[in-house]
Design an enzyme around this catalytic site. Structure first.
Site, PDB file in Angstrom:
ATOM      1  N   HIS A 185       1.005  -1.595   0.361  1.00 21.15           N
ATOM      2  CA  HIS A 185      -0.059  -0.138   0.130  1.00 21.15           C
ATOM      3  C   HIS A 185       1.249   0.748   0.185  1.00 21.15           C
ATOM      4  CE1 HIS A 185      -3.930  -1.910   0.473  1.00 21.15           C
ATOM      5  NE2 HIS A 185      -3.926  -2.183   1.397  1.00 21.15           N
ATOM      6  N   GLU A 428      -9.823  -9.350 -23.938  1.00 19.46           N
ATOM      7  CA  GLU A 428      -8.983 -10.148 -22.784  1.00 19.46           C
ATOM      8  C   GLU A 428      -8.900 -11.764 -22.846  1.00 19.46           C
ATOM      9  OE1 GLU A 428     -10.204  -7.932 -19.161  1.00 19.46           O
ATOM     10  OE2 GLU A 428     -12.476  -8.278 -19.691  1.00 19.46           O
ATOM     11  N   ASP A 452      -4.868  -9.175 -18.622  1.00 19.55           N
ATOM     12  CA  ASP A 452      -6.059 -10.784 -18.064  1.00 19.55           C
ATOM     13  C   ASP A 452      -5.487 -11.697 -19.834  1.00 19.55           C
ATOM     14  OD1 ASP A 452      -7.721 -11.022 -16.806  1.00 19.55           O
ATOM     15  OD2 ASP A 452      -8.661  -9.662 -16.778  1.00 19.55           O
ATOM     16  N   CYS A 499      -5.688  -1.105 -22.841  1.00 24.79           N
ATOM     17  CA  CYS A 499      -5.978  -0.636 -21.468  1.00 24.79           C
ATOM     18  C   CYS A 499      -6.025  -1.254 -20.746  1.00 24.79           C
ATOM     19  CB  CYS A 499      -7.516  -0.389 -21.336  1.00 24.79           C
ATOM     20  SG  CYS A 499      -8.528  -1.688 -21.518  1.00 24.79           S
TER      21      CYS A 499
HETATM   22  C1  PEP Z   1      -6.985  -5.897 -18.589  1.00 26.37           C
HETATM   23  O1  PEP Z   1      -7.333  -6.518 -17.512  1.00 26.37           O
HETATM   24  O2  PEP Z   1      -5.959  -5.578 -18.900  1.00 26.37           O
HETATM   25  C2  PEP Z   1      -7.587  -4.485 -18.016  1.00 26.37           C
HETATM   26  C3  PEP Z   1      -6.862  -3.457 -18.236  1.00 26.37           C
HETATM   27  O3  PEP Z   1      -8.570  -4.739 -17.264  1.00 26.37           O
HETATM   28  P1  PEP Z   1      -8.436  -5.292 -15.551  1.00 26.37           P
HETATM   29  O4  PEP Z   1      -6.957  -5.185 -15.001  1.00 26.37           O
HETATM   30  O5  PEP Z   1      -9.511  -4.138 -14.501  1.00 26.37           O
HETATM   31  O6  PEP Z   1      -8.680  -6.717 -15.765  1.00 26.37           O
HETATM   32 MG    MG Z   2      -9.154  -7.596 -16.943  1.00 28.16          MG
END
Ligand code: PEP
Ligand code: MG
Length: 566
Positions: A185, A428, A452, A499
């Site tokens: 943290h 993903e 993911d 993302c």
């Molecule tokens: C991902 O899986 O890359 C993503 C952006 O979603 P999260 O990290 O929220 O699973």
């Molecule tokens: Mg994800």
């Protein structure tokens, strides 16, 4: 010179403020239960009030994602099971402090023994709460960091979330701790506060005293106590260079993200709450590429957030985006993301289980509330809706139809809904990357969730430290999946973004530009450094680089190619 783990960037030079916590010595004698129960009850109430006060103070400087830690602390302090176990021991004649320490130590040991980093971090939370409770039982005062009124570098055994939250950025130049890792943290908070910090620096407490001079290089993880004049001069120069670079990046805030040969991409931000919008604007992001709405659900302690409260959050974000696109991801709960008010059936592999869009399509009652709130908010800006964890074309079509049905219903109710909402999906799951050209017939856009996508492609749990070496964003296998996704989108005239963490990784930017990625979404603090990279490269050259990378065997080979151009 001492070495620790570098967590954030920047250099601090200043006087040491040594954070010394009170020592806990418990009473092991047999005690009168009635009196001890009263002491315990009073201390518990004070602990809850203290945490609420800290949360309120921290609200001024921390984003909602970090503030959620204090909700978890409040939940722990109010946990009836914890209270029952302590009370039972007090009734057996144990002192309030001994009972509290015994029960909390057992819980801490239990969480610390688990492999999962997430649970290990929960042990730190229990430590933080139980330490406060013990101090309140024993009448000991915890140093109040909010009273610091001169520039200092804080040196501590450990910085608890409540310690970090009390730091005033004006006076806290940085901090160094004996304990803590990259994902602790304390480290996360340092990044969020934008101050230099070094954690896991063994021996630092023993080697310095209050008022000593200290240098902290948070990029290299170096700590120097009582430096020589030459060292002070060297690090002052490095600090000034760092600050100049930071300042120079600011000139890029209102610049477009165009490569040297004129190819434009979009650099947008990942957010977790409306409060993050301030930093999105400050850093010159061209919109929001991922709004992780699950934080709205995780903050709520009693029940799912209702339609109106969701509507308010989405409206604020859309309005503040000043006409830029805002991609809102529908509820991505399950896996590691749990809700206090919703019970998941136990599964062997929750990451491969009932989560995200799978849950939403099964529980349309939950999904409907969010979809209606989003559609109502759509008239306040440029909304795009994105579904997480899509695996099949049918799932996507069902989810999209559900949105369109709700749109018609709202219109029948006389509610205004934008006619210009893009509906897309996250890529993903490898199955989607492989079939991207078919998905692109239905989806308006893709956003590649590499966190993911990599975990599923490599079959390597993203929470496990032992297999962390398999997180290889630049492995040619992953690059080929990304290429399939981008090409699939383009074959139907759709755009493709990214993302996951890879979207803001400087080493990935050249290859992604070459592969034709249209939109890069990342933490707001990464926008300007990435813009600097994109504007310094030629798209055509990067196409050649990407073609070579796709033919490599290993991530290492790709990294070698990338390092030549960076
Ligand atoms: C991902 O899986 O890359 C993503 C952006 O979603 P999260 O990290 O929220 O699973
Ligand atoms: Mg994800």
């Amino acid at each position: 010179m001492l070495k620790g783990i570098a967590t954030s960037s920047g250099i601090a030079i200043g006087k040491v403020y040594k954070l010394e916590q009170p020592k806990i010595v418990v009473n092991e004698e047999k005690c009168e239960p009635a009196k001890e129960l009263e002491v315990f009850e009073n201390a518990l109430s004070k602990t809850i009030a203290d945490i609420e006060k800290i949360k309120e103070k921290a609200g001024a400087s921390l984003a909602d994602e970090e503030l959620a830690i204090f909700d978890a602390h409040l939940m722990m302090a109010q946990d009836p099971e914890l209270k029952d176990q302590i009370t039972a021991m007090i009734n057996e004649g144990k002192s309030a402090d001994l009972a509290t320490k015994t029960v909390s130590d057992t819980m801490i040991a239990m969480f610390e023994s688990l492999e999962d980093t997430y649970f290990k971090e929960r042990a730190a939370d229990i430590k933080d709460v139980s330490f406060r409770l013990l101090c309140n039982i024993l009448g000991l005062s915890i140093p109040d960091l909010t009273t610091i009124d001169e520039e200092v570098v804080i040196v501590a055994e450990e910085m608890t979330p409540s310690d970090t939250a009390q730091l005033n950025k004006k006076y806290a130049l940085g901090f160094v701790t004996e304990i803590g890792g990259k994902t602790s943290h304390a480290a996360i908070m340092a990044v969020s506060l934008g101050i230099p910090a070094v954690v896991g620096c063994t021996g630092v407490m023993e080697n310095c005293k209050h008022g000593d001079t200290i240098i902290l290089d948070a990029k290299e993880g170096v700590v120097i106590i009582n430096p020589t004049d030459d060292e002070v001069a060297e690090y002052t120069r490095k600090r000034d260079e760092f600050l100049q670079e930071k300042e120079a990046l600011k000139a890029l805030v209102n610049q477009p993200s165009i490569s040297k040969d004129g190819h434009q991409v979009e650099l947008v931000a990942n957010i977790g709450s409306p409060k993050d919008m301030e930093s999105v604007i400050e850093n010159g992001a061209e919109g929001v590429g991922l709004y992780r709405t699950e934080f709205l659900y995780m903050e709520s302690t009693e029940d799912f957030p209702d339609e109106d409260s969701q509507f308010e959050a989405y409206k604020v974000v859309l309005e503040q985006a000043q006409g830029h696109r805002v991609v809102v991801r529908t509820l991505d709960i399950g896996g590691d993301k749990k809700l206090p008010y919703f019970e998941f059936d136990p599964e062997m592999n929750p990451f491969l289980g009932y989560r995200a869009i799978r849950l939403c399509l099964d529980r349309k009652d939950i999904f409907r509330t969010q979809v209606r709130a989003l559609l109502r908010a759509s008239v306040y800006g440029k909304l795009a809706i994105m579904f997480p964890m899509i695996a099949t074309v049918d799932e996507f079509r069902n989810a999209k139809n559900f949105v369109l049905e709700n749109k018609e219903e709202l219109k029948k109710e006389g509610v205004e809904v934008s006619e210009d909402i893009e509906i897309g999906m996250m890529v993903e799951i490898p199955a989607c990357a492989v079939l991207a050209d078919e998905f692109a017939k239905y989806a308006d856009f893709f956003s590649i969730g590499t966190n993911d996508l990599i975990q599923y492609s490599m079959a390597a749990d993203r929470m496990s430290e032992k297999v962390a070496y398999l997180y290889q964003p630049l492995n040619p296998s992953i690059l080929r999946l990304i290429k399939m996704t981008i090409d699939g989108a383009h074959s139907q005239g759709r755009w493709c973004g990214m993302c996951g963490e890879m979207g803001g990784d400087p080493k990935a930017a050249p290859v992604l530009l070459g592969l034709g990625l249209d939109e890069f979404s990342m933490s707001a603090s990464r926008i300007l450094p990435t813009r600097k990279i994109i504007t310094s490269l030629s798209k055509k050259d990067m196409e050649e680089l990407a073609a070579k990378a796709l033919k490599c065997n290993t991530e290492e080979e790709v990294l070698k190619l990338v390092n030549e151009v960076l």
